[in-house]
Write a protein that holds these residues in place. Structure first.
Motif, PDB file in Angstrom:
ATOM      1  N   GLY A   1      33.602  -3.096  22.463  1.00  0.00           N
ATOM      2  CA  GLY A   1      35.027  -2.785  22.407  1.00  0.00           C
ATOM      3  C   GLY A   1      35.445  -1.717  21.414  1.00  0.00           C
ATOM      4  N   ALA A   2      34.521  -1.072  20.715  1.00  0.00           N
ATOM      5  CA  ALA A   2      34.896  -0.040  19.741  1.00  0.00           C
ATOM      6  C   ALA A   2      35.562   1.136  20.442  1.00  0.00           C
ATOM      7  CB  ALA A   2      33.671   0.430  18.973  1.00  0.00           C
ATOM      8  N   GLU A   3      36.672   1.612  19.881  1.00  0.00           N
ATOM      9  CA  GLU A   3      37.420   2.729  20.452  1.00  0.00           C
ATOM     10  C   GLU A   3      37.254   4.012  19.651  1.00  0.00           C
ATOM     11  OE1 GLU A   3      41.404   1.294  20.705  1.00  0.00           O
ATOM     12  OE2 GLU A   3      40.930  -0.206  22.224  1.00  0.00           O
ATOM     13  N   VAL A   4      36.600   3.931  18.507  1.00  0.00           N
ATOM     14  CA  VAL A   4      36.257   5.094  17.702  1.00  0.00           C
ATOM     15  C   VAL A   4      35.050   4.701  16.861  1.00  0.00           C
ATOM     16  CG1 VAL A   4      37.883   4.432  15.876  1.00  0.00           C
ATOM     17  CG2 VAL A   4      37.072   6.789  15.984  1.00  0.00           C
ATOM     18  N   LEU A   5      34.139   5.649  16.626  1.00  0.00           N
ATOM     19  CA  LEU A   5      32.960   5.388  15.808  1.00  0.00           C
ATOM     20  C   LEU A   5      33.229   5.814  14.368  1.00  0.00           C
ATOM     21  CD1 LEU A   5      30.114   6.688  18.167  1.00  0.00           C
ATOM     22  CD2 LEU A   5      30.862   4.318  17.831  1.00  0.00           C
ATOM     23  N   VAL A   6      32.824   4.973  13.426  1.00  0.00           N
ATOM     24  CA  VAL A   6      32.984   5.270  11.996  1.00  0.00           C
ATOM     25  C   VAL A   6      31.617   5.116  11.342  1.00  0.00           C
ATOM     26  CG1 VAL A   6      34.104   4.626   9.851  1.00  0.00           C
ATOM     27  CG2 VAL A   6      35.366   4.449  12.004  1.00  0.00           C
ATOM     28  N   LEU A   7      31.124   6.207  10.782  1.00  0.00           N
ATOM     29  CA  LEU A   7      29.806   6.195  10.153  1.00  0.00           C
ATOM     30  C   LEU A   7      29.947   6.426   8.658  1.00  0.00           C
ATOM     31  CD1 LEU A   7      26.701   6.190  10.297  1.00  0.00           C
ATOM     32  CD2 LEU A   7      26.826   8.653  10.687  1.00  0.00           C
ATOM     33  N   GLY A   8      29.455   5.476   7.880  1.00  0.00           N
ATOM     34  CA  GLY A   8      29.365   5.650   6.435  1.00  0.00           C
ATOM     35  C   GLY A   8      27.927   5.927   6.062  1.00  0.00           C
ATOM     36  N   SER A   9      27.698   6.987   5.268  1.00  0.00           N
ATOM     37  CA  SER A   9      26.336   7.368   4.949  1.00  0.00           C
ATOM     38  C   SER A   9      26.205   7.736   3.477  1.00  0.00           C
ATOM     39  CB  SER A   9      25.903   8.561   5.824  1.00  0.00           C
ATOM     40  OG  SER A   9      24.518   8.785   5.721  1.00  0.00           O
ATOM     41  N   ASN A  10      24.981   7.685   2.980  1.00  0.00           N
ATOM     42  CA  ASN A  10      24.694   8.112   1.613  1.00  0.00           C
ATOM     43  C   ASN A  10      23.488   9.035   1.655  1.00  0.00           C
ATOM     44  OD1 ASN A  10      24.441   8.514  -1.092  1.00  0.00           O
ATOM     45  ND2 ASN A  10      23.945   6.408  -1.621  1.00  0.00           N
ATOM     46  N   ASP A  11      23.700  10.273   2.092  1.00  0.00           N
ATOM     47  CA  ASP A  11      22.613  11.226   2.236  1.00  0.00           C
ATOM     48  C   ASP A  11      22.248  11.913   0.928  1.00  0.00           C
ATOM     49  OD1 ASP A  11      22.476  10.595   4.882  1.00  0.00           O
ATOM     50  OD2 ASP A  11      23.627  12.311   5.588  1.00  0.00           O
ATOM     51  N   ALA A  12      22.812  11.434  -0.176  1.00  0.00           N
ATOM     52  CA  ALA A  12      22.415  11.981  -1.473  1.00  0.00           C
ATOM     53  C   ALA A  12      20.943  11.707  -1.754  1.00  0.00           C
ATOM     54  CB  ALA A  12      23.281  11.391  -2.586  1.00  0.00           C
ATOM     55  N   TRP A  13      20.358  10.721  -1.089  1.00  0.00           N
ATOM     56  CA  TRP A  13      18.926  10.452  -1.254  1.00  0.00           C
ATOM     57  C   TRP A  13      18.080  11.618  -0.763  1.00  0.00           C
ATOM     58  CZ3 TRP A  13      17.562   6.663  -4.327  1.00  0.00           C
ATOM     59  CH2 TRP A  13      18.400   5.553  -4.468  1.00  0.00           C
ATOM     60  N   TYR A  14      18.643  12.482   0.102  1.00  0.00           N
ATOM     61  CA  TYR A  14      17.901  13.652   0.568  1.00  0.00           C
ATOM     62  C   TYR A  14      17.854  14.764  -0.478  1.00  0.00           C
ATOM     63  CZ  TYR A  14      18.091  11.719   5.306  1.00  0.00           C
ATOM     64  OH  TYR A  14      17.945  10.918   6.413  1.00  0.00           O
ATOM     65  N   GLY A  15      18.610  14.612  -1.554  1.00  0.00           N
ATOM     66  CA  GLY A  15      18.606  15.621  -2.600  1.00  0.00           C
ATOM     67  C   GLY A  15      19.081  16.971  -2.094  1.00  0.00           C
ATOM     68  N   PRO A  16      18.482  18.067  -2.598  1.00  0.00           N
ATOM     69  CA  PRO A  16      18.919  19.403  -2.200  1.00  0.00           C
ATOM     70  C   PRO A  16      18.288  19.909  -0.905  1.00  0.00           C
ATOM     71  CG  PRO A  16      17.217  19.575  -3.874  1.00  0.00           C
ATOM     72  CD  PRO A  16      17.467  18.098  -3.673  1.00  0.00           C
ATOM     73  N   SER A  17      17.514  19.072  -0.211  1.00  0.00           N
ATOM     74  CA  SER A  17      16.800  19.507   0.991  1.00  0.00           C
ATOM     75  C   SER A  17      17.749  19.577   2.182  1.00  0.00           C
ATOM     76  CB  SER A  17      15.660  18.535   1.303  1.00  0.00           C
ATOM     77  OG  SER A  17      16.175  17.315   1.816  1.00  0.00           O
ATOM     78  N   PHE A  18      17.186  19.988   3.333  1.00  0.00           N
ATOM     79  CA  PHE A  18      17.983  20.055   4.565  1.00  0.00           C
ATOM     80  C   PHE A  18      17.988  18.715   5.310  1.00  0.00           C
ATOM     81  CE2 PHE A  18      13.688  21.488   5.875  1.00  0.00           C
ATOM     82  CZ  PHE A  18      13.424  20.600   6.911  1.00  0.00           C
ATOM     83  N   GLY A  19      17.430  17.668   4.710  1.00  0.00           N
ATOM     84  CA  GLY A  19      17.357  16.370   5.386  1.00  0.00           C
ATOM     85  C   GLY A  19      18.710  15.809   5.760  1.00  0.00           C
ATOM     86  N   GLY A  20      19.698  15.947   4.872  1.00  0.00           N
ATOM     87  CA  GLY A  20      21.023  15.428   5.178  1.00  0.00           C
ATOM     88  C   GLY A  20      21.660  16.128   6.360  1.00  0.00           C
ATOM     89  N   LEU A  21      21.484  17.437   6.459  1.00  0.00           N
ATOM     90  CA  LEU A  21      22.038  18.189   7.585  1.00  0.00           C
ATOM     91  C   LEU A  21      21.320  17.834   8.878  1.00  0.00           C
ATOM     92  CD1 LEU A  21      24.015  20.305   8.573  1.00  0.00           C
ATOM     93  CD2 LEU A  21      22.363  22.076   7.937  1.00  0.00           C
TER      94      LEU A  21
END
Length: 469
Positions: free
Chosen positions: A352-372
């Protein structure tokens, strides 16, 4: 040669914008070799695709021990490729089907790590809309079939039946992959709703040392609502706070807050309305070796040694997984790592979700391109489900994605800030939401047919021309 082909294919996947070139390295990868060829191609591919891991962990933890997981992970993924190549030696169609099946298998079990799907090569192309029909697995199958078509029909370049020539088949395939916008109409929205997404940019290691982020998020929210008073929904990222700061509820008024909440035992997301928590969702798909520790009884000494090398003290403790996919009212909230599992967003919409909400903590990727890279993969969930996606990241990527997979609003990474924008509540169900991963079954059928088909005399051209792999 196989090493270079793997590297070339990796450079066609996010965050690279060269996805439209993916069929080119796939031509020889489908035609040549067995286990050894596939293994070395996998080493090249995964070595580049996952290079963010040592780049981020070595910098973040300030020790070369941060690079230790990289080697075993690359070798394990490469061995899986080798198995696919070995089973399908000399049978390109079988390799197409088995490739997609192995992508699906990497999303299962306690060691699930669903990275590197070929379908993500189309995330910047309009053809990503085909994901509404069969998810990222259909996109992977499409990319592979274009390469297979060029390979299989290339010898008929001068054939009388022009429709089956390599250029014609390639043109049809590319048109399907690029013209996906018109294959499924979007549901009509009742109206747009203002949203405020907050990006605290808190170093996760500081939080482990006891730093409290409550005042940071309170002040950023205050500034954001001052700049965007029309916002009716406020979103904070994964594990934003351990408790809500005084004055927050009066600041919110009649607005809703969706936020990650650090509980110590579960990775939780909550909905706050009217000054109280009305719903909560606990993360189901936990990060292997980060939130869950497979075979912890047997490997406990190894875990302890490695964690102490990274600067962690204390006893080994994982998170408790959630017990199902339950929306927070109208909001399909999911958390960080779960964004790379198509089934998670699909189940939330089915509930029944009508909008998706994503909470993330991509700071673990540091300065790399992993978060992107993580963001580019996760934005396809909006297309698969036909829903808006509100993504709040601790240090980014904080963005709003529409049901066509377009990034309509975004703020820079790695700095505190807030994003004001709007979205719409949507109903209905895409074919992917209704039917699920049917494309994997189709790929499996192609794989079986390819394995059972008698190899033509001309099919031996690969051994004669290229020699043994």
């Amino acid at each position: 040669m196989p090493l270079g082909l793997g590297v070339g294919l990796a450079l066609c996947l996010p965050p690279s914008p060269l996805g439209f070139l993916a069929p080119l390295p796939l031509l020889p990868l489908l035609a040549l070799g067995g286990f050894r060829f596939g293994f070395w191609a996998g080493v090249g591919f995964w070595g580049v695709h996952l290079v963010w891991l040592p780049l981020s962990f070595v910098v973040l933890f300030e020790t070369p021990w941060g690079a230790v997981p990289y080697g075993p992970l690359v070798l394990a993924k490469a061995a899986f490729w080798g198995l696919v190549f070995g089973l399908s030696r000399g049978r390109p169609l079988a390799r197409v089907g088995l490739w997609v099946v192995q992508e699906y298998l990497t999303s299962l079990g306690p060691l699930a790590f669903p990275w590197g799907f070929l379908g993500y090569a189309l995330v910047e192309a309009p053809g990503r809309m085909l994901a509404r029909w069969g998810g990222v697995y259909l996109l992977s199958l499409g990319v592979l079939m274009v390469a297979w078509g060029w390979l299989h029909f290339g010898r008929r370049w001068w054939a009388d039946r022009v429709l089956f020539s390599a250029p014609s088949l390639g043109l049809v395939g590319l048109l399907l992959l690029w013209a996906g916008f018109w294959l499924w109409p979007l549901p009509q929205a009742e109206g747009r709703v203002g949203a405020l997404l907050v990006q605290g940019n808190i170093n996760p290691l500081r939080k482990l040392e006891g730093f409290s982020a409550e005042s940071v998020y309170l002040e950023l929210t205050r500034e954001g609502l001052r700049a965007h008073p029309e916002a009716r929904v406020v979103v904070w990222p994964e594990t934003a706070v351990a408790q809500f700061p005084p004055g927050l509820f009066s600041l919110l008024g009649d607005r809703e807050l969706l936020s990650g909440l650090e509980t110590g035992f579960a990775n939780r997301f909550v909905r706050v309305a009217g000054g109280q928590i009305t719903h909560f969702y606990d993360k189901n798909r936990l990060v292997p070796f980060g939130e869950s520790f497979p075979w912890s009884d047997t490997l406990r000494p190894l875990y302890r040694f490695f964690f102490r090398a990274l600067g962690f003290e204390g006893e080994l403790a994982g998170r408790s997984p959630g017990q199902g996919y339950t929306p927070l009212g109208r909001y399909g909230a999911f958390i960080c790592y779960e964004s790379v599992f198509p089934s998670v967003a699909r189940q939330l919409v089915r509930q029944g979700a009508e909008v998706l909400v994503l909470g993330s903590n991509d700071a673990w990727y540091g300065p790399s391109f992993g978060g992107l890279q993580h963001f580019q993969m996760g934005r396809l969930r909006a297309v698969e489900t036909g829903r808006w996606l509100l993504r709040a990241g601790n240090d980014g990527v904080t963005a709003i994605v529409d049901p066509l997979g377009r990034v309509v609003e975004r703020i820079p990474q790695r700095q505190p800030g807030f994003l004001g924008g709007s979205f719409a509540y949507l109903g209905g169900a895409t074919p992917y939401v209704r039917l699920g991963d049917w494309a994997v079954g189709l790929a499996g059928l192609l794989g079986v047919l390819g394995l059972l088909a008698r190899r033509r005399a001309g099919g031996a051209y690969t051994k004669v021309k290229y020699g043994r792999s």
